[in-house]
Write an enzyme that holds these catalytic residues in place. Structure first.
Site, PDB file in Angstrom:
ATOM      1  N   HIS A 284     -18.072   7.931  18.252  1.00  0.00           N
ATOM      2  CA  HIS A 284     -17.322   7.239  17.201  1.00  0.00           C
ATOM      3  C   HIS A 284     -15.995   6.662  17.692  1.00  0.00           C
ATOM      4  O   HIS A 284     -15.263   6.036  16.912  1.00  0.00           O
ATOM      5  CB  HIS A 284     -17.085   8.181  16.022  1.00  0.00           C
ATOM      6  CG  HIS A 284     -18.286   8.338  15.141  1.00  0.00           C
ATOM      7  ND1 HIS A 284     -19.456   8.899  15.591  1.00  0.00           N
ATOM      8  CD2 HIS A 284     -18.504   7.991  13.842  1.00  0.00           C
ATOM      9  CE1 HIS A 284     -20.349   8.903  14.610  1.00  0.00           C
ATOM     10  NE2 HIS A 284     -19.797   8.355  13.543  1.00  0.00           N
TER      11      HIS A 284
ATOM     12  N   TYR B 144     -23.374  21.457   6.776  1.00  0.00           N
ATOM     13  CA  TYR B 144     -23.286  20.079   7.268  1.00  0.00           C
ATOM     14  C   TYR B 144     -22.264  19.958   8.392  1.00  0.00           C
ATOM     15  O   TYR B 144     -21.142  20.468   8.295  1.00  0.00           O
ATOM     16  CB  TYR B 144     -22.893  19.132   6.121  1.00  0.00           C
ATOM     17  CG  TYR B 144     -22.594  17.724   6.603  1.00  0.00           C
ATOM     18  CD1 TYR B 144     -23.630  16.847   6.895  1.00  0.00           C
ATOM     19  CD2 TYR B 144     -21.286  17.283   6.786  1.00  0.00           C
ATOM     20  CE1 TYR B 144     -23.374  15.568   7.368  1.00  0.00           C
ATOM     21  CE2 TYR B 144     -21.007  16.014   7.257  1.00  0.00           C
ATOM     22  CZ  TYR B 144     -22.053  15.156   7.543  1.00  0.00           C
ATOM     23  OH  TYR B 144     -21.793  13.892   8.018  1.00  0.00           O
TER      24      TYR B 144
ATOM     25  N   ARG C 242      18.754 -13.377 -14.353  1.00  0.00           N
ATOM     26  CA  ARG C 242      18.783 -12.652 -15.621  1.00  0.00           C
ATOM     27  C   ARG C 242      17.664 -11.619 -15.750  1.00  0.00           C
ATOM     28  O   ARG C 242      17.860 -10.562 -16.366  1.00  0.00           O
ATOM     29  CB  ARG C 242      18.690 -13.680 -16.756  1.00  0.00           C
ATOM     30  CG  ARG C 242      18.530 -13.107 -18.130  1.00  0.00           C
ATOM     31  CD  ARG C 242      18.726 -14.121 -19.252  1.00  0.00           C
ATOM     32  NE  ARG C 242      18.200 -15.417 -18.982  1.00  0.00           N
ATOM     33  CZ  ARG C 242      17.212 -16.015 -19.694  1.00  0.00           C
ATOM     34  NH1 ARG C 242      16.653 -15.369 -20.702  1.00  0.00           N
ATOM     35  NH2 ARG C 242      16.824 -17.237 -19.416  1.00  0.00           N
TER      36      ARG C 242
ATOM     37  N   GLY D 269     -23.978  12.201   8.724  1.00  0.00           N
ATOM     38  CA  GLY D 269     -24.302  11.014   7.949  1.00  0.00           C
ATOM     39  C   GLY D 269     -25.743  11.023   7.482  1.00  0.00           C
ATOM     40  O   GLY D 269     -26.251  12.039   6.977  1.00  0.00           O
TER      41      GLY D 269
END
Length: 531
Positions: A87, A57, A304, A64
């Site tokens: 991209h 891949y 406190r 994708g």
């Protein structure tokens, strides 16, 4: 010759503080020789696998949802370039240059682990870019945080191939000009290298590292302000008794209580529980069945319950540090190469869900810290609550002068905004990429949101610190504890009692820088008593 201290990147031990130090230019980077040898073996195995015509891949397939499209061998290097330029599609304000350098450092560290199959010359170029203060121009918007920070890291990668814009020593220019000025050459990417650069979580991780750096300072200064508050209001000692916290042993609670108690150790301002009984009984002069004492039997929660409130804040911070440092030292692209086992593994290590969770939890934690700070500031300013201090801490004529009245809006509005920012991003998955990315992390948005929240928190804590100093100008400075006295003396050198003769904004700017742009409160132990 560059004389800055060196961080040697091994892929295994980069801390969030290291990322910040590299980003701001305090340290330079070098590459570990043993790690580089592992990278060479990884590359050799990848090249051998390609020659064996294995389908991998992103190497000889498209990306994708188009991963079933097999790419001819003569085009597999063009594929990497096409991935980056297509991209590089972000918009918005640019990520700050020092964070962009942090992004480069994180990506370099993950590639150095030797499971990504990139050439050593690519690693050396990224190293040289960092050391020459050459930061890529990265728009802030675009990542869904699933297949890595694809858009952010595509913009980062443009600089490596000599395209797009960069900051050279914080000045915006073109990548081509910056590389030429620094004596570097752009790299023509080989197979898998574009994917290896982009397919990871470096952007969300680096942004998170800078967020954690600010959060650590906030937590320390919150403890200082808690100690100041106890001394200003004469808080009762047993709320910080060690045995109280041992019976509810949350680690963060014990830690926070211990810090605060060590800061005010030696004080004569706090109230001892053992002295309260007779003082209260002596107020019943008429021996009536029921009388109301003017002496506090217990302090308000913002005094406190500070250890209990900040306990999960400390624990959330520790969890976030562990998560971000794990991510920064992980192989988080796809596929990954385990050369020694002759494996190329296709999976989802690029997914940013862990970072997204950590930043969402940190946002909740820091928002809680802000709630506590804002309420203490309100107690200091409200004449019905501040136990004898002037209203709005006004040193002059109330009404004619306003003291801290206007400044309180800063804390109130920033606290409200942070409550909104504390809503989680990690549950906001939206399917995209033709449903290939059907569950996404939104981790980079979570990190950006946390960075903004921490910045707002600095406003709130800065104002509380100024209010503490103003309050101490009216009472109790002569009886401060060992640690609180040392800190008060340091801060008071730059503090002027606010009397309406100056613009309040100027004091806020000055003290925000003192508190958060210095190393004064990186380590509270230096203020503890040595007795």
């Amino acid at each position: 010759m560059d004389k800055r201290p060196v961080i040697v990147l091994t892929g295994n031990d980069l801390s969030y503080k290291d990322i910040v130090a590299i980003g701001i230019g305090d340290k330079r980077v070098e590459l570990d020789d043993r790690a580089l040898e592992k990278c060479r073996k990884s590359r050799d195995f990848l090249e051998a696998s390609i020659k064996q015509k294995k389908i991998i891949y992103g190497v000889n397939t498209s990306f994708g949802p188009m991963c079933n499209k097999i790419i001819n061998d003569r085009d597999i290097e063009t594929l990497q370039n096409n991935l980056i330029v297509s991209h590089s599609a972000g918009l918005g304000s640019p990520i700050l240059p020092y964070i962009a350098l942090g992004i480069l450092a994180v990506r370099l560290n993950t590639l150095v682990k030797g499971h990504s199959g990139v050439r050593v010359r690519l690693l050396e170029l990224i190293r040289d870019m960092i050391n020459n203060d050459l930061a890529p121009y990265i728009p802030e918007c675009g990542s869904v945080g699933a297949s890595g920070d694809l858009i952010h890291l595509a913009h980062m990668s443009l600089a490596i191939i000599g395209k797009g814009k960069v900051y050279l020593k914080r000045q915006l220019t073109t990548a081509e000009q910056a590389l030429e000025k620094t004596g570097l050459s752009p790299l023509k990417l080989s197979y898998k290298e574009g994917l290896a650069l982009m397919n990871g979580t470096a952007a969300m991780t680096a942004i998170s590292a800078f967020t954690l750096f600010g959060a650590n300072k906030l937590l320390n200064i919150a403890c200082i302000n808690a100690a100041f508050a106890i001394e200003i209001f004469g808080g009762i000692d047993d709320a910080f008794d060690e045995d109280l916290h041992k019976v509810k042993p949350h680690p963060g609670q014990i830690d926070i209580s211990d810090r605060i108690k060590k800061l005010y150790e030696g004080t004569e301002n706090i109230t001892r529980r053992e002295h309260l009984h007779d003082r209260i009984r002596n107020q019943n002069h008429c021996d009536i069945p029921v009388f109301e004492t003017t002496i506090n039997v217990q302090d308000v929660y913002s005094i406190r319950c500070t250890p209990q409130i900040l306990a999960p804040v400390k624990e959330a911070f520790d969890y976030a540090v562990k998560t971000i440092e794990t991510e920064a030292n992980s192989t988080n692209d796809n596929p990954i190469i385990i050369a020694e086992k002759k494996k190329i593994l296709h999976g989802g290590n690029f997914h940013g869900q862990s970072v997204s969770f950590a930043m969402d939890i940190l946002c909740i934690a820091m928002s809680t810290l802000c709630n506590l700070s804002e309420r203490r500031t309100n107690k200091l300013l409200d004449k019905n609550l501040n136990e004898g201090l002037p209203e709005h801490l006004i040193p002059g004529e109330p009404g004619l002068t306003m003291g801290f009245m206007g400044a309180q809006y800063l804390a109130t509005s920033s606290t409200a905004e942070n409550r909104n920012l504390a809503n989680p991003m990690s549950v906001n998955s939206i399917s995209c990429n033709a449903t290939n990315q059907d569950v996404v992390s939104m981790g980079t948005i979570a990190a950006r949101k946390a960075f903004r929240l921490v910045s707002n928190a600095k406003h709130i804590i800065t104002l509380e610190t100024l209010a503490d100093l103003q309050a101490l100008s009216f009472k109790n400075t002569d009886k401060l504890g060992y640690g609180t006295r040392k800190i008060y003396d340091i801060l008071n050198k730059d503090f002027d009692v606010y009397d309406n003769s100056t613009i309040f904004h100027d004091s806020l700017v000055k003290f925000r820088k003192i508190l958060f742009s210095s190393q004064l409160f990186d380590d509270l132990s230096i203020y503890y008593s040595t007795k």
